[in-house]
Design a protein around this motif. Structure first.
Motif, mmCIF file in Angstrom:
data_model
loop_
_atom_site.group_PDB
_atom_site.id
_atom_site.type_symbol
_atom_site.label_atom_id
_atom_site.label_comp_id
_atom_site.label_asym_id
_atom_site.label_seq_id
_atom_site.Cartn_x
_atom_site.Cartn_y
_atom_site.Cartn_z
ATOM 1 N N ARG A 36 -12.017 2.028 0.066
ATOM 2 C CA ARG A 36 -10.628 1.851 -0.371
ATOM 3 C C ARG A 36 -9.703 2.114 0.811
ATOM 4 O O ARG A 36 -10.089 2.750 1.786
ATOM 5 N N GLN B 83 -5.530 3.194 1.980
ATOM 6 C CA GLN B 83 -4.219 3.719 1.590
ATOM 7 C C GLN B 83 -3.346 3.837 2.825
ATOM 8 O O GLN B 83 -3.830 3.951 3.960
ATOM 9 N N THR C 147 -6.763 -5.219 -3.683
ATOM 10 C CA THR C 147 -5.721 -5.638 -2.743
ATOM 11 C C THR C 147 -5.548 -7.143 -2.756
ATOM 12 O O THR C 147 -4.429 -7.668 -2.829
ATOM 13 N N ILE D 5 -2.597 2.206 8.140
ATOM 14 C CA ILE D 5 -3.330 2.579 6.939
ATOM 15 C C ILE D 5 -4.651 3.206 7.358
ATOM 16 O O ILE D 5 -5.042 3.136 8.525
ATOM 17 N N ARG E 159 -8.869 3.971 5.845
ATOM 18 C CA ARG E 159 -9.870 3.685 4.807
ATOM 19 C C ARG E 159 -10.369 4.982 4.199
ATOM 20 O O ARG E 159 -10.501 6.016 4.892
ATOM 21 N N LEU F 241 0.827 -1.209 0.000
ATOM 22 C CA LEU F 241 0.000 0.000 0.000
ATOM 23 C C LEU F 241 0.860 1.257 0.000
ATOM 24 O O LEU F 241 0.471 2.274 -0.585
ATOM 25 N N SER F 242 2.013 1.205 0.643
ATOM 26 C CA SER F 242 2.902 2.369 0.676
ATOM 27 C C SER F 242 3.422 2.713 -0.711
ATOM 28 O O SER F 242 3.740 3.883 -1.005
ATOM 29 N N ARG G 65 1.753 2.424 -3.477
ATOM 30 C CA ARG G 65 0.677 2.824 -4.375
ATOM 31 C C ARG G 65 0.290 4.277 -4.159
ATOM 32 O O ARG G 65 0.062 4.721 -3.036
ATOM 33 N N GLU H 188 -2.496 5.614 -5.387
ATOM 34 C CA GLU H 188 -3.939 5.680 -5.240
ATOM 35 C C GLU H 188 -4.426 4.607 -4.266
ATOM 36 O O GLU H 188 -3.833 3.528 -4.166
ATOM 37 N N PRO H 189 -5.510 4.877 -3.547
ATOM 38 C CA PRO H 189 -6.072 3.866 -2.645
ATOM 39 C C PRO H 189 -6.545 2.638 -3.422
ATOM 40 O O PRO H 189 -6.891 2.728 -4.601
ATOM 41 N N LEU H 190 -6.575 1.494 -2.745
ATOM 42 C CA LEU H 190 -6.989 0.238 -3.353
ATOM 43 C C LEU H 190 -8.284 -0.265 -2.728
ATOM 44 O O LEU H 190 -8.498 -0.128 -1.519
#
Length: 341
Positions: free
Chosen positions: A335, A337, A287, A325, A327, A275-276, A278, A280-282
């Motif tokens: 999502r 991040q 994921t 992280i 939401r 996640l770090s 990326r 954009e959020p997933l």
């Protein structure tokens, strides 16, 4: 190359394990796990079963016939303690009760879920699953296949257990140890008079149990965090012999619990790093597709993708609970991040 002691169901046999404990392998039709190890513990009033197996004619024949091979009769069973409500553990408990008059016991948290399942109207559970999958970012094809079938709902229990309760087993000491994670009400059972621990699915010798969140986007629970704490608790019991519900019996449950904890901590580290990286959020589905499973994501069936998404959600929730992280709410999907340090 990793080797395993796992053997197919056809090679399994009922066994006298000594000390008034027996095991009976009960098949799970169409499931790669192959079978559930059902245990019988002797008492002056008659045997008590730990789990019962999948509700299927072949499974019933294996359970009743396996007990008979060991000199036991299913009609003499006085109770069934279910380690958790999943169908490969609780499925035949109702039929055992019908044949013998035995009581069924499970932890109160899983008992509440079984009551909830019994309350669903026809199609209501399928609609619930479909909506959950869509909110996670699943495609329509995956939603359609993953919601196509549902096992029979387990029988309602007669008795509910809490952590530390002794099971009704005259002459023996079989104590419930609440180990949530795989399910909210999962229990291990400590046979204190023999230094044995029936571990259900909590601690298995080769594989790790599924730990997921349902619905995927819940933020009021942390099943993986609960599971890790439960592993620590089992570890504190010491080097007991483990009698799991799948695979094979093994020594030193504390050592294996530590291995499983280490596995999940490594998985959490890899997910946090993913996640770090990326910008954009997933979504939960995105994921899950990027995580490592026992086979490539594209080779997983829709049902297995749904389970993988549940496990991804649980790992994301633990990272969120640890403050690593956050939401990001969306119109249709949630999502996640990384939080910059």
């Amino acid at each position: 190359m990793k080797t395993t002691r796992r053997r197919p169901y056809a090679e399994q046999r009922p066994q006298d394990l000594g000390g008034g404990v027996w095991s009976v392998p009960v098949p799970i039709p169409g499931n790669p796990l192959g079978y559930t190890l059902v245990y019988a513990v002797d008492s002056p009033k008659g045997p008590v079963l730990v789990d019962a197996g999948w509700n299927h004619p072949d499974a019933w024949a294996a359970l009743s016939g396996g007990l008979r091979t060991l000199g036991l009769d299913v009609t003499a069973v006085t109770g069934v303690v279910v380690t958790h409500f999943h169908p490969d553990h609780a499925g035949l408990a109702g039929q055992v009760r019908a044949e013998s008059g035995a009581w069924i016991a499970m932890h109160e948290a899983d008992a509440a879920l079984v009551r909830l399942m019994h309350s669903f109207a026809d199609g209501e559970h399928r609609d619930f699953q479909a909506d959950m999958l869509r909110r996670a970012g699943a495609g329509q094809d995956d939603v359609a296949v993953a919601t196509a079938g549902r096992p029979d709902t387990p029988a309602l229990p007669d008795r509910e257990l809490r952590d530390g309760d002794l099971v009704d087993l005259p002459g023996r000491k079989l104590r419930a140890v609440h180990t949530p994670g795989h399910t909210p009400g999962h229990i291990c059972l400590h046979l204190e008079d023999a230094d044995r621990l029936f571990t259900g699915d909590h601690v298995l010798p080769d594989i790790t149990p599924h730990v997921g969140i349902y619905p995927y986007d819940r933020d009021d629970v942390d099943p993986l965090g609960d599971f890790l704490e439960s592993l620590d608790r089992v570890g504190e019991l010491g080097a007991l012999d483990a009698l799991p519900a799948h695979e094979w019996i093994f020594p030193d449950v504390a050592a294996r619990a530590a291995e499983i904890r280490h596995h999940h901590e490594e998985k959490l580290q890899r997910l946090g790093a993913l996640l770090s990286e990326r910008a954009e959020p997933l979504t939960i589905w995105e994921t899950a597709a990027m995580m490592t499973w026992n086979r490539p994501w594209d080779d997983l069936s829709p049902i297995l993708r749904g389970m993988a998404a549940g496990e991804a959600a649980a790992h994301l929730r633990t990272l969120e609970a640890r403050g690593a992280i956050r939401r990001v709410p969306g119109v249709d999907t949630v999502r996640f991040q990384a939080i910059e340090s």
